[in-house]
Design a protein around this motif. Structure first.
Motif, PDB file in Angstrom:
ATOM      1  N   GLU A  59       0.810  -1.222   0.000  1.00  0.00           N
ATOM      2  CA  GLU A  59       0.000   0.000   0.000  1.00  0.00           C
ATOM      3  C   GLU A  59       0.847   1.278   0.000  1.00  0.00           C
ATOM      4  N   TYR A  60       2.094   1.190   0.461  1.00  0.00           N
ATOM      5  CA  TYR A  60       2.940   2.382   0.508  1.00  0.00           C
ATOM      6  C   TYR A  60       4.005   2.398  -0.586  1.00  0.00           C
ATOM      7  N   ALA A  61       3.910   1.478  -1.539  1.00  0.00           N
ATOM      8  CA  ALA A  61       4.959   1.377  -2.560  1.00  0.00           C
ATOM      9  C   ALA A  61       5.103   2.671  -3.357  1.00  0.00           C
ATOM     10  N   LEU A  62       4.006   3.217  -3.840  1.00  0.00           N
ATOM     11  CA  LEU A  62       4.085   4.434  -4.645  1.00  0.00           C
ATOM     12  C   LEU A  62       4.577   5.612  -3.807  1.00  0.00           C
ATOM     13  N   ASP A  63       4.092   5.707  -2.565  1.00  0.00           N
ATOM     14  CA  ASP A  63       4.555   6.783  -1.677  1.00  0.00           C
ATOM     15  C   ASP A  63       6.057   6.677  -1.448  1.00  0.00           C
ATOM     16  N   LEU A  64       6.542   5.461  -1.285  1.00  0.00           N
ATOM     17  CA  LEU A  64       7.976   5.252  -1.086  1.00  0.00           C
ATOM     18  C   LEU A  64       8.768   5.730  -2.301  1.00  0.00           C
ATOM     19  N   LEU A  65       8.329   5.335  -3.489  1.00  0.00           N
ATOM     20  CA  LEU A  65       9.042   5.730  -4.701  1.00  0.00           C
ATOM     21  C   LEU A  65       9.041   7.252  -4.870  1.00  0.00           C
ATOM     22  N   LYS A  66       7.914   7.875  -4.577  1.00  0.00           N
ATOM     23  CA  LYS A  66       7.844   9.333  -4.657  1.00  0.00           C
ATOM     24  C   LYS A  66       8.796   9.981  -3.651  1.00  0.00           C
ATOM     25  N   HIS A  67       8.844   9.411  -2.443  1.00  0.00           N
ATOM     26  CA  HIS A  67       9.701   9.977  -1.401  1.00  0.00           C
ATOM     27  C   HIS A  67      11.173   9.859  -1.775  1.00  0.00           C
ATOM     28  N   LEU A  68      11.575   8.691  -2.254  1.00  0.00           N
ATOM     29  CA  LEU A  68      12.970   8.508  -2.654  1.00  0.00           C
ATOM     30  C   LEU A  68      13.340   9.485  -3.761  1.00  0.00           C
ATOM     31  N   ASN A  69      12.411   9.669  -4.695  1.00  0.00           N
ATOM     32  CA  ASN A  69      12.645  10.602  -5.786  1.00  0.00           C
ATOM     33  C   ASN A  69      12.770  12.036  -5.272  1.00  0.00           C
ATOM     34  N   SER A  70      11.910  12.398  -4.328  1.00  0.00           N
ATOM     35  CA  SER A  70      11.936  13.764  -3.798  1.00  0.00           C
ATOM     36  C   SER A  70      13.208  14.047  -3.021  1.00  0.00           C
ATOM     37  N   GLU A  71      13.858  12.992  -2.515  1.00  0.00           N
ATOM     38  CA  GLU A  71      15.112  13.138  -1.788  1.00  0.00           C
ATOM     39  C   GLU A  71      16.309  13.253  -2.732  1.00  0.00           C
ATOM     40  N   GLY A  72      16.036  13.163  -4.031  1.00  0.00           N
ATOM     41  CA  GLY A  72      17.108  13.297  -5.010  1.00  0.00           C
ATOM     42  C   GLY A  72      17.943  12.048  -5.195  1.00  0.00           C
TER      43      GLY A  72
ATOM     44  N   LYS B 107      18.946   8.286  -6.721  1.00  0.00           N
ATOM     45  CA  LYS B 107      18.768   7.410  -7.864  1.00  0.00           C
ATOM     46  C   LYS B 107      18.057   6.149  -7.371  1.00  0.00           C
ATOM     47  N   VAL B 108      17.074   5.691  -8.134  1.00  0.00           N
ATOM     48  CA  VAL B 108      16.279   4.532  -7.715  1.00  0.00           C
ATOM     49  C   VAL B 108      16.264   3.509  -8.847  1.00  0.00           C
ATOM     50  N   ALA B 109      16.577   2.266  -8.507  1.00  0.00           N
ATOM     51  CA  ALA B 109      16.581   1.193  -9.506  1.00  0.00           C
ATOM     52  C   ALA B 109      15.855  -0.021  -8.957  1.00  0.00           C
ATOM     53  N   LEU B 110      15.329  -0.819  -9.839  1.00  0.00           N
ATOM     54  CA  LEU B 110      14.706  -2.088  -9.493  1.00  0.00           C
ATOM     55  C   LEU B 110      15.594  -3.211  -9.997  1.00  0.00           C
ATOM     56  N   ILE B 111      15.798  -4.241  -9.166  1.00  0.00           N
ATOM     57  CA  ILE B 111      16.534  -5.433  -9.590  1.00  0.00           C
ATOM     58  C   ILE B 111      15.686  -6.632  -9.210  1.00  0.00           C
ATOM     59  N   SER B 112      15.159  -7.335 -10.204  1.00  0.00           N
ATOM     60  CA  SER B 112      14.187  -8.396  -9.925  1.00  0.00           C
ATOM     61  C   SER B 112      14.468  -9.660 -10.731  1.00  0.00           C
ATOM     62  N   ASN B 113      14.437 -10.799 -10.043  1.00  0.00           N
ATOM     63  CA  ASN B 113      14.351 -12.074 -10.738  1.00  0.00           C
ATOM     64  C   ASN B 113      12.925 -12.250 -11.241  1.00  0.00           C
ATOM     65  N   THR B 114      12.767 -12.898 -12.376  1.00  0.00           N
ATOM     66  CA  THR B 114      11.462 -12.991 -13.018  1.00  0.00           C
ATOM     67  C   THR B 114      11.088 -14.441 -13.283  1.00  0.00           C
TER      68      THR B 114
END
Length: 215
Positions: free
Chosen positions: A117-130, A132-139
């Motif tokens: 439920e807080y995933a989008l808020d987290l991504l926005k917060h990390l972005n607002s802090e300046g 770099k954000v990356a995803l690393i996922s096994n598929t």
């Protein structure tokens, strides 16, 4: 540190990859649509045959991931088809092959997993802090293209500077190279980044191998 890398399953997504109700529904849709696509291609198979072929491919995928490797999404679907009809995939017209690949891929969008439920808020917060954000996922049996399409629908994609998927990179966590290639793409050193994930083996050990901090 000015970079955060995030795992996906059981980090930003709360469903277990293979045991949730949505995952079961996704598998049912995949089998139904693959059956129809094989029939349309003139090579009918039963749902039981497809279920068995996916079980073999899933076991191979799990084994590959444990050893830090992966194959492209298309190659995994080729394995499923060839398990039922050896060497058939290369003989299929492009239109039929594309239809079969889509039949395996589209169910992810039709029955997507549950996000935190807080995933989008987290991504926005990390972005607002300046940061770099990356995803690393096994598929698994979902293409990188489909994941990015879903991320766009969720409003996530714009907050990731890089999205690294094992079946696109053809390496998997815990191999250090999947972390390193993500760092390299953003021109960062391991000491600049922290990785967040739920698996001690793939996330913590993998990121530690290249010198990243982990949570």
């Amino acid at each position: 540190r000015d970079m955060v890398t995030l795992d996906l399953w059981l980090t930003l997504i709360v469903d277990a990859p293979a045991t949730s109700t949505l995952s079961v529904k996704r598998d049912v849709l995949r089998i139904e649509q693959m059956t129809a696509a094989m029939d349309a291609a003139g090579h009918p198979v039963t749902e039981e045959q497809i279920r068995g072929a996916f079980a073999v491919a899933r076991a191979d995928t799990d084994h590959a991931h444990r050893n830090g490797v992966d194959r492209t999404f298309e190659l995994w679907i080729r394995q499923v088809v060839d398990h039922m009809h050896p060497q058939l995939f290369d003989q299929l017209p492009d239109e039929d092959a594309d239809r079969i690949i889509a039949a395996a891929d589209e169910p992810f969008i039709q029955s997507p997993p549950t996000v935190h439920e807080y995933a989008l808020d987290l991504l926005k917060h990390l972005n607002s802090e300046g940061l770099k954000v990356a995803l690393i996922s096994n598929t698994g049996f979902t293409s990188a293209k489909m994941y990015r399409r879903w991320f766009t629908e969720l409003g996530w994609l714009e907050y990731f500077d890089v999205t690294t998927f094992s079946n696109e990179a053809c390496v998997a966590k815990p191999t250090g190279s999947i972390f390193q290639m993500t760092l390299d793409e953003l021109q960062r050193e391991p000491a600049d980044a922290i990785h967040v994930g739920d698996q001690l083996h793939s996330d913590v050990m993998g990121a530690n191998r290249v010198g990243m901090s982990t949570v």
